[in-house]
Design an enzyme around this catalytic site. Structure first.
Site, PDB file in Angstrom:
ATOM      1  N   GLY A 125       6.699  -2.157  -4.544  1.00  0.00           N
ATOM      2  CA  GLY A 125       6.798  -1.326  -3.354  1.00  0.00           C
ATOM      3  C   GLY A 125       5.741  -0.237  -3.296  1.00  0.00           C
ATOM      4  O   GLY A 125       4.978  -0.010  -4.240  1.00  0.00           O
ATOM      5  N   HIS A 126       5.742   0.483  -2.152  1.00  0.00           N
ATOM      6  CA  HIS A 126       4.710   1.496  -1.941  1.00  0.00           C
ATOM      7  C   HIS A 126       4.818   2.640  -2.953  1.00  0.00           C
ATOM      8  O   HIS A 126       5.895   3.033  -3.372  1.00  0.00           O
ATOM      9  CB  HIS A 126       4.773   2.058  -0.512  1.00  0.00           C
ATOM     10  CG  HIS A 126       6.071   2.678  -0.139  1.00  0.00           C
ATOM     11  ND1 HIS A 126       6.853   2.225   0.890  1.00  0.00           N
ATOM     12  CD2 HIS A 126       6.740   3.742  -0.646  1.00  0.00           C
ATOM     13  CE1 HIS A 126       7.927   2.969   0.997  1.00  0.00           C
ATOM     14  NE2 HIS A 126       7.882   3.898   0.066  1.00  0.00           N
ATOM     15  N   ASN A 127       3.647   3.131  -3.343  1.00  0.00           N
ATOM     16  CA  ASN A 127       3.513   4.276  -4.262  1.00  0.00           C
ATOM     17  C   ASN A 127       4.047   4.013  -5.662  1.00  0.00           C
ATOM     18  O   ASN A 127       4.246   4.953  -6.433  1.00  0.00           O
ATOM     19  CB  ASN A 127       4.159   5.533  -3.685  1.00  0.00           C
ATOM     20  CG  ASN A 127       3.387   6.084  -2.507  1.00  0.00           C
ATOM     21  OD1 ASN A 127       3.711   5.800  -1.350  1.00  0.00           O
ATOM     22  ND2 ASN A 127       2.359   6.874  -2.781  1.00  0.00           N
ATOM     23  N   THR A 137       7.936   4.005  -5.097  1.00  0.00           N
ATOM     24  CA  THR A 137       7.748   5.172  -5.962  1.00  0.00           C
ATOM     25  C   THR A 137       8.418   5.001  -7.320  1.00  0.00           C
ATOM     26  O   THR A 137       8.851   5.967  -7.940  1.00  0.00           O
ATOM     27  CB  THR A 137       8.233   6.464  -5.263  1.00  0.00           C
ATOM     28  OG1 THR A 137       7.901   6.411  -3.876  1.00  0.00           O
ATOM     29  CG2 THR A 137       7.563   7.704  -5.848  1.00  0.00           C
ATOM     30  N   ARG A 145       0.832  -1.189   0.000  1.00  0.00           N
ATOM     31  CA  ARG A 145       0.000   0.000   0.000  1.00  0.00           C
ATOM     32  C   ARG A 145       0.875   1.249   0.000  1.00  0.00           C
ATOM     33  O   ARG A 145       2.041   1.216   0.390  1.00  0.00           O
ATOM     34  CB  ARG A 145      -0.943  -0.004   1.191  1.00  0.00           C
ATOM     35  CG  ARG A 145      -0.295   0.189   2.528  1.00  0.00           C
ATOM     36  CD  ARG A 145      -1.208  -0.184   3.690  1.00  0.00           C
ATOM     37  NE  ARG A 145      -2.503   0.460   3.641  1.00  0.00           N
ATOM     38  CZ  ARG A 145      -3.627  -0.159   3.298  1.00  0.00           C
ATOM     39  NH1 ARG A 145      -3.601  -1.442   2.970  1.00  0.00           N
ATOM     40  NH2 ARG A 145      -4.779   0.488   3.281  1.00  0.00           N
TER      41      ARG A 145
END
Length: 343
Positions: free
Chosen positions: A241-243, A261, A220
């Protein structure tokens, strides 16, 4: 699949029948070991020789194929045999899925959740409050759907899929066994005394017609959403991974890892075990070779390989030199000695 005549199949995939259209098939098999009652395919000329010995009842083949020997199978001539096979196998899978309806007695479902009659909820599934389930959804045994999740119509979750809170899954998606969607991203603030966890308050949003492989994990977002675009296909054991943002119709092979990201464009093809450093941007239509280490931004339409990444053409030339390095080192040392050159 249920038994179908070749004329029925031809109508469904826009094929021309070369042979007896009344013959029926009830299953699929590879061309080299197919038998009576089975349907096979030839998608490449290098496998055409199997046609003359195959015992298959029918074979999908290119519309322009010209035989050079006698054969016994009936032919279904199409523009793209592999694509036609995919459509028929999807039809067979849909027929199997449609046979399962209802809610298992062991399922635990919050009172606020409405399950359409067209859905199937398997044994020991847990569905928390305020989850939205659309029509024709299949949720197999031991899946967990956290509070506020949304699952679009005709999506299938295989056993032991975990959706953390607020995950959004689109229509006609497939998520394979053991996938974990929406776990916390790997975010910690270092200090003199250790690492303070940064709360991950965002979610994961998955588009339509996405397939996610077994034991793949998608974290998330810290804030906002980790986003998987429409038509994306992700293999087994992939870490997102996140974002991160993965653009529409991108294909990702097994054991690839995306640090937080990372932004991947549309229609990219990513080989197995590739790794992406955080905050990189990869343009549309990029091809990333297996085990490539991406540590910088990549322009659209690039073909890259190596770690760190370089253009494929340079990487292939470099790889031809690697086995010769010990010999080259000895030659350099010999030249240095002959010319009295010191390090």
């Amino acid at each position: 699949m249920t038994e179908k005549s070749l004329s029925e199949i031809a109508q469904y995939i826009n094929a021309q029948v070369d042979g007896d259209a009344s013959l029926k098939v009830n299953s699929f098999a590879p061309i080299e070991n197919a038998t009576t009652g089975q349907l096979s395919f030839i998608a490449s000329d290098k496998y055409a020789h199997f046609l003359y010995t195959s015992k298959a009842t029918a074979i999908l083949i290119n519309r322009n194929f010209v035989a050079t020997k006698p054969f016994t199978a009936s032919l279904l001539r199409v523009d793209d045999p592999y694509l036609a096979l995919a459509k028929l196998m999807q039809l067979a899978e849909a027929e199997n899925n449609n046979s399962k309806k209802g809610i298992a007695q062991t399922a635990v479902i919050a009172p606020s959740v409405k399950i359409p009659q067209s859905c199937y909820i398997g044994e020991y599934v847990v569905i928390e409050r305020n989850v939205t389930i659309a029509e024709n959804v299949t949720i197999e045994a031991y899946c967990y759907l956290g509070e506020g999740c949304k699952v679009g119509k005709s999506t299938k979750l295989y056993p032991r899929v975990t959706l953390y809170n607020d995950v959004v899954v689109g229509e006609e998606c497939i998520i394979h066994a053991g996938a974990v969607i929406g776990a916390d991203g790997f975010g910690f603030a270092p200090s003199a005394t250790g690492y303070s966890k940064i709360p991950q308050l965002g979610n994961v949003t998955i588009g339509n017609n996405v397939e996610i492989g077994a034991n793949t994990t998608i974290d998330r977002a810290v804030m906002g959403s980790t986003t998987i675009g429409n038509g994306v296909k992700i293999d087994n054991l992939v870490q997102v991974g996140h974002n991160c943002k993965i653009g529409s119709n991108t294909v990702v092979s097994a054991q690839t890892g995306f640090a937080g990201t990372t932004t991947i464009g549309s229609w990219c093809r990513i080989g197995g075990q590739a790794g992406f450093a955080g905050h990189q941007v990869v343009g549309d239509n990029t091809q990333v070779g297996a085990q490539t280490g991406v540590v910088g931004n990549v322009d659209a339409n690039a073909k890259i390989l190596g770690s760190p990444q370089i253009p494929v053409s340079k990487a292939l030339r470099a790889y031809t030199i690697f086995p010769k390095l010990p010999e080259l080192e000895q030659r350099i040392k010999k030249l240095e000695a002959e010319n009295n050159i010191k390090e």
